[in-house]
Write an enzyme that holds these catalytic residues in place. Sequence first.
Site, PDB file in Angstrom:
ATOM      1  N   THR A 193       1.508   6.841   9.775  1.00  0.00           N
ATOM      2  CA  THR A 193       1.997   8.217   9.850  1.00  0.00           C
ATOM      3  C   THR A 193       3.527   8.302   9.732  1.00  0.00           C
ATOM      4  O   THR A 193       4.245   7.391  10.149  1.00  0.00           O
ATOM      5  CB  THR A 193       1.484   8.914  11.143  1.00  0.00           C
ATOM      6  OG1 THR A 193       1.791  10.295  11.075  1.00  0.00           O
ATOM      7  CG2 THR A 193       2.126   8.317  12.381  1.00  0.00           C
ATOM      8  N   GLU A 206       0.833  -1.194   0.000  1.00  0.00           N
ATOM      9  CA  GLU A 206       0.000   0.000   0.000  1.00  0.00           C
ATOM     10  C   GLU A 206       0.871   1.249   0.000  1.00  0.00           C
ATOM     11  O   GLU A 206       0.635   2.195  -0.742  1.00  0.00           O
ATOM     12  CB  GLU A 206      -0.922  -0.010   1.225  1.00  0.00           C
ATOM     13  CG  GLU A 206      -1.879   1.173   1.238  1.00  0.00           C
ATOM     14  CD  GLU A 206      -2.659   1.307   2.535  1.00  0.00           C
ATOM     15  OE1 GLU A 206      -2.680   0.338   3.310  1.00  0.00           O
ATOM     16  OE2 GLU A 206      -3.218   2.391   2.767  1.00  0.00           O
TER      17      GLU A 206
END
Lengths: 392, 364
Positions: A373, A244
């Site tokens: 993140t 991803e």
Amino acid sequence: MKIELNKKQESLKQELREYFTSMMTSSLTKELSDDKYFEGGGPEFRKTLKQIGKDGWIGLSWPKEFGGKEFTPTEQYIFVEEVMRTGFPFPFLTTESVGPMIVKFGSEWAKENIATGILNGDIIFAIGYSEPNSGTDLASLQTRAIEKNNGYLINGQKIWTSLANYADYVWLATRTNDEVKKHKGISIFIVPTDDKGFKYTPIKTLGDVTTNSTFYEDVYVPKQNLVGNIDEGWNLITSQLNLERLALVNHGPVDQMFQELLLLINDTKLSDGTNLSEVDWVKRNVANIYSGLESLKLICWKLVWGMENENLSMTDASMAKIYGSEFFIEAYRQMMEILGEIAILKKDDLSIMNSKLERMYRTASILTFGGGTNEVQRDIIAMAGLFMPRSR
Amino acid sequence: MDFSNSEESTIIRDNIKKLLGNYSSNDYLLKYDEYKLDLELFKELKQGGYLFDLESKNPFNLEFFLIVCEELGYSNATFDPTQCISDVAMTLSESNTEIAKSALKKLFSEDDYIFSSALVEPLNYDIESPSLIGKITGERYCLTGKKIFSYAADQASCMLISFICDDGIKLALIDPRLCNVRHTSNTTSKPYFEISFSNFDISQDQIINGDKNGLDILKDISAKKILIQASYAKGITNRMIELTSEYTSAREQFGRPIGSFQAVAHRAANAFISNQVLDLNLKHVTYKYLNNNECENELLNLKYILGNTLHEISYTAQHLHGGMGVAKEYPLWRYCLEAKEFELMNGNSKSALAKLSQNLTSNQ
């Protein structure tokens, strides 16, 4: 050492470019320029996806025995690059993350019905991972699945469930065991969005991308909807994250815009008659973007090379995610500086590059925190790349 | 696609690492802090086949030389073979002139024989545009002007210079002992010299252009210089990052290693990313250059990146080390000075970026 695409890969690139250019019909382009449909889900999008499935362009990484193409990671990267250049919202998470895992770990029912549906372009998934109180610390998730009547009863809430507004199923991470360490008691279910216990409310975002809060109230799924073994879902989550991350920072879309920008600045004159391409600081911005793009391309190529050689480095994946997502923000900024205030015009006669730039800029910040993140990615680099102590 | 290193290059790296280990202890380096020229190391590199291989059809192998340079940068070695080998010897090996052949023979056969180059000029960021003037007088050239940063010019028997005359750019071999040579004190203590020419006379048979265009020769020297600088830079930044990682893992404050603070870890991670970016670009451009692919823009980009990376990692390393980063009892300071030199030598990041931007916007 051989750092370039080989002839076969170059010809695949060309084939894909021609194929996807021909797919972008005027009616599809019109639909995708509509705020309601630019992320997909409209009738033209559905029709095109079916056609892509029919033409055999879904299931790139899947084993051939399941109708896939068994593309190498480099070929997959080229595919993503070419699709993204066209702007078609190809459902990569469904086809390249969820699909291969269903083929590998799903029940017979899932393999026969869901995997085939994905390959045909009939089925789209949304990913149900994050919760209001479980974001970066995803393993603390609280949506529960309890065994009942030879199936599972699911209750809970997810957030940032993108595509849930038109997806057919949610790839849902649930807590199934409180007695073990938090990473160990998680299971993945295939949850149909037409269940009466499933609801969603849209969340509008800065970039006009719609995401959703999704709610699961006594949603019952039979055992065949469980993917892999009970309590072993964490591995299914993490194994798709590296892929991803790579798809998120593919250099194709920015390169496409950069090429368009180069043509544009050469043909554009300032009010004093100076050609935009002759202005010193414009040239500097152009060179800066080029420099970042070259580096991003090489970072991504190295990552796919690592995947191809079963030598995928966690550090490389984190680096790609950080470098790409932060470069995008800077690249859009520098492109917008060149074009001045007209860069923020939305679908106006004066707007340029079909307003793509302003839209990309508004969506770019999602990538610095989405998909893991960047702070956590830096922690990973410090630990796995530099062997520094774990951050606390 | 293949990012791996060949077995041969791994062997060369291991061997040169071993050799340089004997020349890079803190005590050893201390001896050269005032004047960093170690001719013993030069001889050893020469004899060990690290600079050229006479048994090979082409004695110069740039790919392996880049590995040697990276390790020289990593070890903070006390000899820099760039000018001798890359600027001069590799250039001469491409020349069909008698003087080139005879000079090379001496380099190959005499242990002490060393070349130097004089291509850099004050306030001229581009070695491809020399401003040293050669006035043509019959079959001879009369040179006036100045060159700087000529390495070991006091030891060299032969020096390659570039100049401009009415016939275009010329490159010539001269004997530096006949020139006005002045040592210039500098931050890294390397043996750099200024060479002044005032009506300095050279003959036609000292010109090494042969049938080649002078600008093309300089472009090739410049390309190799960028690859070599980037290799040195890679060695320097690798070592600075290594030192930083070791130090921040061991140094404790508030009861825990300072590397466990996110503020510290993230700054180090940024340096790591920049270093990887430098590495990937270096590999890519090297591959393209060695395979004779057009790579002018990629080279300029590499030059731009190497300067920025050296600056960023040098200051990150100093900052994360605190006082130790600037203390001369700890090795980091030497790398920081080297970093600044390589950042500024032969044009800087901004001048490379300006040239790159010109190419990109005019190639439409």
